[in-house]
Design an enzyme around this catalytic site. Structure first.
Site, PDB file in Angstrom:
ATOM      1  N   CYS A 128       0.813  -1.219   0.000  1.00 27.34           N
ATOM      2  CA  CYS A 128       0.000   0.000   0.000  1.00 27.34           C
ATOM      3  C   CYS A 128       0.848   1.272   0.000  1.00 27.34           C
ATOM      4  O   CYS A 128       0.393   2.334  -0.414  1.00 27.34           O
ATOM      5  CB  CYS A 128      -0.955  -0.003   1.180  1.00 27.34           C
ATOM      6  SG  CYS A 128      -2.125  -1.365   1.054  1.00 27.34           S
ATOM      7  N   HIS A 181      -3.810   7.058   1.264  1.00 29.03           N
ATOM      8  CA  HIS A 181      -4.018   5.753   0.624  1.00 29.03           C
ATOM      9  C   HIS A 181      -5.411   5.277   1.024  1.00 29.03           C
ATOM     10  O   HIS A 181      -5.787   5.352   2.195  1.00 29.03           O
ATOM     11  CB  HIS A 181      -2.943   4.772   1.098  1.00 29.03           C
ATOM     12  CG  HIS A 181      -3.352   3.351   0.893  1.00 29.03           C
ATOM     13  ND1 HIS A 181      -3.707   2.863  -0.336  1.00 29.03           N
ATOM     14  CD2 HIS A 181      -3.518   2.328   1.774  1.00 29.03           C
ATOM     15  CE1 HIS A 181      -4.049   1.597  -0.213  1.00 29.03           C
ATOM     16  NE2 HIS A 181      -3.943   1.253   1.055  1.00 29.03           N
ATOM     17  N   ASN A 217     -10.035  -0.686  -2.053  1.00 36.93           N
ATOM     18  CA  ASN A 217      -8.610  -0.440  -1.814  1.00 36.93           C
ATOM     19  C   ASN A 217      -7.840  -1.036  -2.998  1.00 36.93           C
ATOM     20  O   ASN A 217      -7.844  -2.242  -3.199  1.00 36.93           O
ATOM     21  CB  ASN A 217      -8.226  -1.122  -0.494  1.00 36.93           C
ATOM     22  CG  ASN A 217      -6.753  -0.995  -0.148  1.00 36.93           C
ATOM     23  OD1 ASN A 217      -5.924  -0.698  -1.006  1.00 36.93           O
ATOM     24  ND2 ASN A 217      -6.418  -1.246   1.105  1.00 36.93           N
TER      25      ASN A 217
END
Ligand code: COA
Length: 348
Positions: A113, A275, A305
């Site tokens: 991530c 993020h 995500n």
């Protein structure tokens, strides 16, 4: 000399997969997913017609065109992903081939991530040192090919989506424009809390609990066995609550670090692009930093995500929607598997 984003693009697959669609495969509900994560839907790549690399190519083509250059002008590629087309070689070389680029360097970044911010930081250093003039930085993921869509894997599979984002970095001598600083961190203490153990070469070395039986394995049978597949050990593992607890501490910390390094404060931020891990995490970070809602951009509701792709997709969308204007202070912040976390502060 600093580096600036000269062009930006993103690509998401056409196929929209709603929370309701997921209920056909696992015991979950739209209500549970929205309440815990804020996600309403995500995009899934075409099963055979799209890969992590091809989505990266789509996003890169837009970024390169907007920078006013051609693929042949790119002199270095940094490609961040945790869902590469092949275990090796990386997606960077596949993109170089697909876009008919020169025989330039291609580096793959594996920081999950935080991958895009790490990749951006690497590219920024190469520009500042004067080594390269047009660097392509890509974040792309095809998660839908590698998750457990049975009820067993629901805590992970409902969160993730597919997509790609890319930027072209170029040098600039303009005062007060471009990437002001980047800040990278890691703490491997909790590496197994959010991880995909197999295939790998660990043979349970790091695990107190044996997830697969390697004891009697013959040479050549240890990387990926039938037993692992039968026991669904080829899927990622996540302790969601542990990740959540760490994320809400490290996200604000790394934003404050970036601001302090530039003698700035939270109220100076034009747009924070966190993020897109979970809308609840973003809201927590916003509250902790005392930011207004219009200072934080979120699009996890639409895309889930997308790991290394989430920041460049959100950055590009925010810019296309007119939420980022010339001169605005933009902060990118990421946290994820590793754990790794990172931020970048830039003047648009
Ligand atoms: C994953 C996350 C949404 C789970 O929410 P949570 O409140 O922590 O939920 P838990 O994992 O404690 O599970 C609570 C219950 O919901 C169930 N559950 C898990 N996933 C579910 C789903 N998709 N649908 C319905 N129920 C689900 C669990 O089985 C558990 O049931 P039980 O109480 O009967 O055992 C949350 O922990 C999270 O977002 N963590 C951060 C994850 C993240 O950001 N990862 C990416 C890092 S970059």
């Amino acid at each position: 000399m600093r580096s600036k984003i000269a062009g930006i693009g993103y690509y998401v697959p056409k196929n929209v997969f709603s929370n309701q669609d997921l209920t056909k495969y696992m015991d979950t509900s739209d209500e549970w997913i929205q309440e815990r994560t804020g996600i309403k839907e995500r995009r899934y790549a075409d099963r055979t017609g799209e890969t992590t690399t091809t989505m990266g190519v789509e996003a890169s083509a837009i970024a390169i065109e907007r920078a006013g250059i051609t693929p042949q002008d790119i002199d270095f590629i940094v490609f961040a992903t945790l869902s590469p087309d092949y275990y090796f070689p990386g997606c960077g070389v596949l993109l170089q081939r697909a876009m008919k680029m020169k025989e330039i360097g291609a580096l793959d970044v594996r920081n999950q991530c935080s991958g895009f911010v790490y990749a951006l930081s690497v590219a920024d250093q190469f520009i500042r040192s004067g080594m390269y003039k047009n660097i392509l930085v890509v974040g792309s993921e095809k998660h839908s090919f590698g998750l457990d869509y049975s009820t067993r894997g629901r805590n992970i599979s409902v969160i993730f989506g597919d997509g790609a984002g890319a930027v072209v970095l170029q040098p600039t001598e303009e005062d007060n424009r471009g990437i002001l600083s980047t800040h990278l961190h890691s703490d491997g203490e909790s590496a197994e809390i959010l991880a995909m153990y197999n295939p790998g070469t660990h043979a349970n070395y790091w695990q107190e609990t044996a997830y697969a039986d390697f004891k009697d394995a013959e040479i050549g049978e240890m990387f990926m066995s039938h037993e692992m597949i039968d026991n669904a050990q080829n899927f990622p593992f996540m302790d969601g609550q542990a990740v959540f607890k760490k994320a809400v501490v490290k996200f604000p910390e790394v934003v404050v670090e970036a601001l302090a390094a530039n003698n700035l404060k939270p109220s100076d931020i034009g747009v924070l692009i966190p993020h897109q891990a979970n809308l609840r995490i973003s809201q927590f970070v916003q509250q902790k930093l005392g930011l207004r809602e219009d200072q934080v951009y979120n699009n996890i509701q639409k895309y889930g995500n997308t790991t290394a792709a989430s920041i460049p997709i959100a950055l590009c969308e925010a810019w296309e929607e007119g939420k980022i204007k010339d001169g605005d202070l933009v902060c990118l912040a990421a946290f994820g598997s590793g754990f790794t976390w990172a931020s970048a502060l830039l003047r648009w």
